[in-house]
Design an enzyme around this catalytic site. Structure first.
Site, PDB file in Angstrom:
ATOM      1  N   HIS A 730       0.861  -1.186   0.000  1.00  0.00           N
ATOM      2  CA  HIS A 730       0.000   0.000   0.000  1.00  0.00           C
ATOM      3  C   HIS A 730       0.893   1.231   0.000  1.00  0.00           C
ATOM      4  CE1 HIS A 730      -3.266  -2.649   2.021  1.00  0.00           C
ATOM      5  NE2 HIS A 730      -3.415  -2.629   0.712  1.00  0.00           N
ATOM      6  N   GLU A 733       1.359   3.749   2.969  1.00  0.00           N
ATOM      7  CA  GLU A 733       1.884   3.262   4.243  1.00  0.00           C
ATOM      8  C   GLU A 733       3.410   3.352   4.236  1.00  0.00           C
ATOM      9  OE1 GLU A 733       0.101  -0.592   4.700  1.00  0.00           O
ATOM     10  OE2 GLU A 733      -1.921   0.244   4.699  1.00  0.00           O
ATOM     11  N   HIS A 827       3.066  -3.555   7.048  1.00  0.00           N
ATOM     12  CA  HIS A 827       2.004  -2.582   6.759  1.00  0.00           C
ATOM     13  C   HIS A 827       2.046  -1.428   7.752  1.00  0.00           C
ATOM     14  CE1 HIS A 827      -0.747  -4.549   3.743  1.00  0.00           C
ATOM     15  NE2 HIS A 827       0.034  -5.568   4.074  1.00  0.00           N
ATOM     16  N   GLU A 912       1.732  -4.768  11.578  1.00  0.00           N
ATOM     17  CA  GLU A 912       1.181  -3.419  11.511  1.00  0.00           C
ATOM     18  C   GLU A 912       1.982  -2.479  12.397  1.00  0.00           C
ATOM     19  OE1 GLU A 912      -1.152  -2.500   9.617  1.00  0.00           O
ATOM     20  OE2 GLU A 912      -2.402  -4.238   9.130  1.00  0.00           O
TER      21      GLU A 912
END
Length: 942
Positions: A730, A733, A827, A912
């Site tokens: 992504h 990010e 991420h 994350e």
């Protein structure tokens, strides 16, 4: 008891007692004590919507209006009871329509004005708020909002609330007024011709850009697009929605090691595993030759080998696809004996690791980077550094005495590298770790972008150092959001204050007026930049609109732009008005980041957290669903913040998070290649594939060199288990890239733990899965308009090449019995703080969904929890309570789930990292999590 019985109203209706209650109230209109008691009962009955509707049909509202009008301070207790009963009745939409049709809304506004003007001592706040609740319920329907606007309700409430702002105990009134004003603000479309991206990319063949899936891995793991009026703190509702999404079909949860392509295609990935066939028989002589050549190629950038796989690549028959399952009950591939016979490592197709040839490639790469644009303009182009601050006196002192012509070029002129860049490169002290402006320029020249970038962003060119100090998260000032909302309403009430001048427009550059006196100048056409339009609202306030992802009409979150011509010590307010998420960490202490060119040239090149009066809220702009443009949600949200710039006439850059461009990554890999210890670190940089936009996607292999050329040492080298790491699927990010940066620096370092990891594992790393999205300033998608982390089930070799070939390489490793011990996808998360993992578990998913689990039939290795548990104990930034091991239906096509199911990798994770900061532990500040995330993860993989 009737006041605590939630079903009292329904019981009254079943007993057909509503008429009796109304009759009693009418009989006691002149007896206020008895009337008050009747009104209390009426309010409780009306708490049931069905009963309230019946009461409204039978004339309850007419009765109540007789009690509360006209304005009078006599019998206040009775008036209060009547207003509360009326507010309960108006929760029914049919009662609200009936009230509007009978003209009661205007009467409520006049009555509120009377109480507001006469309640000088604020003794009747409960009555004023009760009237506001009546208005709030009526304006829940479209007819009510239209009538409210026609009755000048916006002006009346806006004017009245100004008198309340200085008084703290009037917060209940201010809050309710603000809610009504936000709801009734006339809805508008965004001030752009279309919400589709300003950039489009023609897709190969007959493919068409499809609307991206709304759910995806990363910060959407626990995010759902909520209804406009949903209570954000309703944990029970959120939990039920998550449970509904859980996969409960055991057959779908079991490992399915099946191929999504012809088996013979896997042979092409053999070339991506040169470590399995390298010949180290001339290890010592290679090292001597390398040392000699290293002296001659010092400070030259490395360019990767150009192996680009395709569906028509040569077929290799020497492998088999293994169909056994390991996810549910089989042995963990990481725990197998992975020893490979020496004969298999010296076959005729072995790839001999010749460091001399590799270093020659470096020397050739420099010539290619510097001069190739003359031979092949399509592959390389001239880049210009953005103009520097116009403060000539300051610049003469700081950089170059004879520079006025360079600072203020003629209209249409450009700053070429032979001018200002040369002097800047001479001034650069080279004190920024793992960064070189020369390397960056060489890499940036080769980037292919849709806008065909011709400008370099100064922070990316110059580099930056870590902030000099740790900064606590911003404490939100009380009332900041309502103040911002009231400022927005003031635009509607007092339009004469609004300038409304477009000062930057990516779609129509000729319509911009950047030269207007006293106005900021904006720019975003550089790598990873994103700003579509800037509108000057007031002298020091600007509305900003972000660009959607390429071939898309949504995913507005990432921003990165330049601003100049500012004044000193003036708070500039910026409103980004087309955000899409229903909530943001900007409401909970997060700040944007800012980079000052003047500060950088004075020896302080830093991205710093900046901004005050920050808040995030739903605004009055909406998508045009009728035009097919509103696919994500009905409303947009505003991120508003104020910034005071550190210098007058500076050039500053503002971004959602610390930027990390594709060129930065490639430059970083060049420097790591040069700075590693080749006697200890085996490093191989190859090209996984070419992206849709024509950029190269690098693949790295990192492990330890064999101790010697002895058979046992070579066998140990060849048999090391794999750890597979990927990042930046992504583009928005960017924190994922910073974590990956820390991972790479740690892996090639001389740290004893890094050395041990290299000796134990072979690391296969794809540091950037979506180069095109990063380059073109996307937040979530690739050039195809697809969220690549939703394509892992059936990726297209044409539309999703990086996913297709990463999955192909994983398939190949599985086919030769070398499935990774650990797979981790890096991420960033915009809704939570700290660092945490998402993994996969059959049992935990079924238990959470409330399914019966027969442990005799369903067995599961719990090794997937080992790594998170260790990290929770030793890593200050890591929080086990935020981890989840559930498998949702909406995540079945993400990397984490597909690698777990199809490759049988038990330890398949999404890691994350917060955009914001940590809420506990040593890192309870807003700072880069590069070292704690990457280092601690790697330290405990084994």
């Amino acid at each position: 008891m009737l006041f605590t019985d939630k079903k009292f109203g329904l019981k009254v209706q079943k007993a057909e007692a509503t008429d009796i209650i109304l009759s009693l109230a009418r009989r006691n209109l002149g007896h206020h004590l008895h009337l008050t008691h009747c009104l209390w009962v009426l309010r409780v009955c009306a708490s049931n919507v069905t009963t309230g509707t019946t009461l409204g049909i039978n004339g309850a509202m007419e009765l109540l209006f007789k009690v509360i009008t006209p304005y009078s301070k006599r019998n206040v207790r009775t008036v209060r009871a009547a207003i509360e009963a009326l507010a309960a009745l108006l929760k029914s939409k049919s009662n609200s329509r009936r009230a509007v049709n009978r003209g009661y809304l205007g009467g409520l506004l006049r009555l509120y004005q009377d109480w507001h003007h006469n309640d000088v001592s604020n003794n009747y706040i409960y009555i004023r708020r009760g009237l506001l609740l009546c208005l709030k319920h009526i304006t829940n329907i479209q007819l009510g909002r239209e009538t409210f606007l026609g009755s000048r309700g916006m002006e009346i409430l806006f004017t009245s609330v100004q008198d309340c702002l200085p008084c703290k105990n009037l917060d209940p009134i201010i809050t309710t007024v603000t809610q009504i004003l936000r709801k009734c603000y006339p809805k508008e479309l965004l001030p752009v011709a279309t919400v589709r991206s300003s950039y489009s990319f023609p897709l190969p063949g007959n493919a068409k850009a499809e609307p991206p899936c709304e759910g995806s891995e990363g910060d959407y793991e626990s995010d759902g697009e909520e209804e406009a009026e949903k209570d954000l703190d309703n944990d029970d509702v959120e939990s039920k929605e998550e449970d509904y999404d859980l996969e409960t079909d055991v057959n779908k949860l079991r490992s399915r090691p099946v191929l999504d392509r012809p088996e013979e295609e896997l042979g092409q990935y053999e070339a991506m595993c040169p470590e399995l066939s390298h010949n180290f028989q001339e290890l010592e002589s290679d090292s001597e030759e390398e040392k000699s050549l290293e002296d001659r190629t010092e400070s030259l950038p490395f360019m990767p080998s150009r192996f680009i796989p395709s569906a028509t690549s040569v077929k290799h028959p020497n492998y088999t696809w293994r169909n056994q399952s390991v996810t549910e009950m089989g042995p963990d591939p990481g725990e197998k004996d992975f020893k490979v016979p020496l004969q298999s490592c010296t076959k005729r197709d072995r790839c001999r690791w010749d460091q001399t040839d590799e270093k020659r490639d470096i020397a050739e790469a420099v010539q290619e980077a510097d001069y190739h644009e003359e031979e092949d303009p399509a592959r390389s182009h001239v880049l210009a550094l953005r103009p520097l601050p116009k403060d000539v006196a300051w610049y003469k002192k700081m950089v170059y005495p004879e520079c006025e012509a360079l600072i203020n070029p003629s209209p249409g002129g450009r700053l070429e590298s032979s001018g200002i860049e040369t002097h800047l490169l001479e001034k650069h002290q080279g004190d920024i770790p793992f960064h070189s402006p020369r390397f960056y320029i060489a890499r940036a020249k080769r980037v292919k972008s849709i806008p065909d970038y011709r400008d370099l962003s100064f922070p990316d060119f110059w580099g930056h150092q870590p902030p000099p100090y740790s900064k606590p998260m911003l404490e939100r000032k009380c009332g900041v959001q309502r103040d911002k909302v009231l400022d927005d309403v003031r635009r509607l009430i007092q339009p004469g204050d609004v300038i409304g001048r477009t000062v930057f427009d990516l779609d129509e550059p000729s319509h911009s007026s950047p030269a207007a006196p006293g106005c900021l100048t904006f720019f975003s056409k550089f790598e990873s930049g994103n700003l579509r339009k800037a509108i000057q609202v007031r002298e020091f306030e600007y509305d900003l609109i972000m660009n959607a992802d390429v071939n898309s009409n949504q995913h507005h979150q990432w921003f990165y732009f330049e601003v100049r011509d500012m004044k000193l010590a003036v708070p500039y307010r910026f409103n980004i008005i087309n955000c899409e998420k229903f909530n943001s960490q900007f409401n909970y202490g997060m700040q944007l980041v800012m980079y000052s060119v003047k500060e950088a040239l004075q020896g302080r090149p830093c991205w710093l957290r900046a901004g005050h009066d920050i808040c995030y809220y739903k605004n009055h702009y909406r998508c045009s669903a009728a035009a097919g443009e509103g696919v994500r949600g009905k409303f947009y949200y505003t991120l508003t913040f104020s910034v005071e710039f550190p210098h007058k006439d500076d050039v500053c850059y503002l971004a959602y998070h610390y930027p990390y461009t594709y060129s930065t990554m490639m430059c970083h890999l060049d420097i790591l290649e040069q700075n590693r210890n080749p006697k200890k670190v085996y490093w191989r940089q190859q090209t996984l594939c070419q992206t849709l936009g024509g950029n190269l996607c690098p693949l790295l292999t990192i492990t330890a060199m064999p101790e010697s050329k002895k058979r046992d040492d070579l066998e140990q080298f060849y048999s090391r288990p794999y750890v597979f790491l990927v990042a930046r699927v992504h583009p928005g990010e960017s924190n994922a890239s910073w974590v990956m940066k820390g991972t790479l620096e740690f892996l090639v370092s001389s740290d004893p733990i890094a050395d041990l990891l290299r000796k134990c594992f072979i690391f296969k790393i794809v540091p950037m899965l979506n180069p095109d999205g990063v380059i073109n300033g996307n937040h979530r998608c690739s050039l195809s308009g697809d969220d690549l982390n939703r394509q892992w089930l059936t990726p297209s070799s044409q539309l999703h090449p990086t996913i297709y070939h990463t999955k192909g390489l994983l398939y190949y490793l599985r086919s030769i019995g070398r499935a990774p011990l650990v797979f981790c996808d890096y991420h960033g998360h915009s809704q939570k703080k700290n660092v945490f993992l998402y993994g996969c578990s059959i049992k935990e998913t079924l238990w959470q969904a409330g399914c019966m689990v027969d442990t005799a039939v369903i067995t599961e290795d719990v090794g997937y929890r080992t790594l998170p548990k260790i990290l929770d104990k030793v890593a200050p930034a890591f929080v086990m309570n935020s981890c989840s091991f559930l498998v949702e239906k909406s995540r079945e096509s993400t990397a984490r789930v597909v690698v777990w199911k199809e490759m049988g990798v038990l330890r398949s994770y999404t890691m994350e990292s917060t955009y914001c900061g940590c809420s506990h532990g040593l890192y309870k500040v807003s700072k880069s999590l590069k070292e704690p995330c990457a280092t601690l993860l790697l330290m405990h993989i084994s």
